[in-house]
Motif scaffolding. Structure first.
Motif, PDB file in Angstrom:
ATOM      1  N   GLY A  80       0.770  -1.226   0.000  1.00  0.00           N
ATOM      2  CA  GLY A  80       0.000   0.000   0.000  1.00  0.00           C
ATOM      3  C   GLY A  80       0.803   1.279   0.000  1.00  0.00           C
ATOM      4  O   GLY A  80       0.345   2.309   0.498  1.00  0.00           O
ATOM      5  N   LEU A  81       2.018   1.267  -0.579  1.00  0.00           N
ATOM      6  CA  LEU A  81       2.837   2.479  -0.673  1.00  0.00           C
ATOM      7  C   LEU A  81       2.549   3.221  -1.970  1.00  0.00           C
ATOM      8  O   LEU A  81       1.992   2.652  -2.916  1.00  0.00           O
ATOM      9  N   PRO A  82       2.953   4.500  -2.087  1.00  0.00           N
ATOM     10  CA  PRO A  82       2.736   5.255  -3.327  1.00  0.00           C
ATOM     11  C   PRO A  82       3.401   4.567  -4.524  1.00  0.00           C
ATOM     12  O   PRO A  82       4.484   3.999  -4.406  1.00  0.00           O
ATOM     13  N   GLY A  83       2.730   4.676  -5.680  1.00  0.00           N
ATOM     14  CA  GLY A  83       3.238   4.020  -6.879  1.00  0.00           C
ATOM     15  C   GLY A  83       3.607   4.975  -7.989  1.00  0.00           C
ATOM     16  O   GLY A  83       3.724   4.563  -9.148  1.00  0.00           O
ATOM     17  N   ASP A  84       3.835   6.256  -7.681  1.00  0.00           N
ATOM     18  CA  ASP A  84       4.258   7.192  -8.713  1.00  0.00           C
ATOM     19  C   ASP A  84       5.714   6.925  -9.076  1.00  0.00           C
ATOM     20  O   ASP A  84       6.483   6.393  -8.269  1.00  0.00           O
ATOM     21  N   PRO A  85       6.146   7.299 -10.302  1.00  0.00           N
ATOM     22  CA  PRO A  85       7.507   6.956 -10.743  1.00  0.00           C
ATOM     23  C   PRO A  85       8.617   7.470  -9.841  1.00  0.00           C
ATOM     24  O   PRO A  85       9.585   6.753  -9.578  1.00  0.00           O
TER      25      PRO A  85
END
Length: 354
Positions: free
Chosen positions: A134-139
């Motif tokens: 559930g962590l951020p998935g932005d590049p």
């Protein structure tokens, strides 16, 4: 995309599968100024490929006492398992989860042979683990996270050509896309065996013992600035010249360590010579090699197949192009068989360089 049953804090039932491709550096990464958070001594620039992918599935198991790691169908122990566990510990710390995980990976490239398998491996792991926990998935977030597992993995998050900024701390050291002219690489695999000394070990040795290391760092910063300008200008010739020159400088500084480390084999040198001969005949081709014996030749798209034909006598040859960045995908059947319970030994780390 597979992200089934993930709790808000990633503590139970989270599953995600990701795929990432290796990248080959045109301006090389060799040396860290901070090993704790994997900050490079200088920035670098690379091409993410469209071949030799790593596919990784992460499944959380709140009842497990430890992480498990399977690579190409074999359960792993020793340093490979420790590296995965250390990386997952970082993910757990950021997510607030205590759940252990089963990690299953499949490498399409030979592991630890200088074809950036650790870059694709940790880019895929960062992407799948971020989704499962559930962590951020932005590049940018994924690039910073992947860097903590293997420095060059920061670049495999990004499609095509990317620059990895050296940064002045964790938040500012990540990769981002760079506009560049179309190009292809002819990969000449002269030896698929795992190298005797890992990139990580050789990198430390070079920084500690080479009298030329400070000059390497300074020249890398200059080469990166020149390469970014060449990419902006769409100047393929200048891109190629910087690529080959910088590769030879990297291998020279590695060989100047004490004791010396030599990754290039006689066949590798023969490929460099053959590429030079092609240029003498008017064919624009430029050779590079990461920390291993296998050689990658940068060419214009229209000349890729002809150059590949010229180099087939040196080893297995494959033409590749710019590839996608790391991404979540549907479940891969290769990663769903029952786990092999036999440990895979205590292999050396696959490295984190170039």
């Amino acid at each position: 995309m597979t992200r089934a049953g993930t709790a808000a804090n990633g503590t139970a039932g989270g599953t995600a599968t990701a795929r990432a491709f290796p990248n080959i550096a045109l301006v090389k990464y060799w040396g860290k100024r901070d090993e704790a958070v994997m900050l490079p001594a200088a920035g670098s620039l690379s091409l993410t490929l469209d071949a030799y992918a790593t596919t990784t599935a992460v499944t959380l198991d709140a009842s497990a006492a430890s992480d498990r790691f399977e690579l190409n169908g074999e359960a792993q122990a020793g340093d490979r398992l420790r590296r995965v566990t250390r990386f997952l510990d970082l993910v757990r710390e950021r997510s607030g989860s205590t759940a252990r995980a089963l990690v299953r990976s499949h490498n399409e490239a030979p592991t630890g042979a200088g074809l950036a398998s650790s870059a694709s491996g940790f880019a895929a792991l960062a992407t799948a683990a971020s989704a499962a926990y559930g962590l951020p998935g932005d590049p940018a977030s994924l690039s910073r996270l992947a860097r903590r597992g293997s420095g060059s993995a920061a670049r495999s998050i990004i499609p095509g050509v990317s620059v990895w900024h050296a940064g002045d701390g964790d938040e500012t050291s990540f990769a981002e896309p760079v506009p560049a002219p179309e190009m292809r690489m002819v990969i000449v695999t002269v030896d698929e065996r795992q190298k005797a000394i890992s990139s990580r070990e050789a990198m430390r040795l070079t920084a500690l013992t080479s009298p030329f290391y400070p000059a390497w760092v300074a020249s890398t910063e200059q080469s990166l600035e020149a390469m970014l300008e060449a990419c902006r200008d769409g100047d393929f010739t200048r891109i190629g010249r910087i690529t080959e020159s910088h590769a030879l400088r990297m291998h020279a500084v590695i060989q100047s360590a004490d004791p010396p480390v030599r990754y290039l084999a006689p066949t590798s040198i023969a490929v460099f010579d053959a590429v030079s001969a092609l240029r003498d005949r008017g064919v624009e081709a430029y050779a590079t090699a990461d920390a291993g014996p296998n050689v990658c030749v940068v060419v214009r798209p229209a000349e890729a197949e002809a150059v590949a034909d010229e180099l087939r006598g040196f080893g297995r040859v494959r033409v590749v192009g710019p590839g996608a960045g790391a991404e979540l995908i549907d479940a891969d059947p290769r990663l769903s068989a029952p786990l092999d319970a036999s440990p895979g030994g205590d292999p050396a780390a696959t490295g984190a360089g170039a």
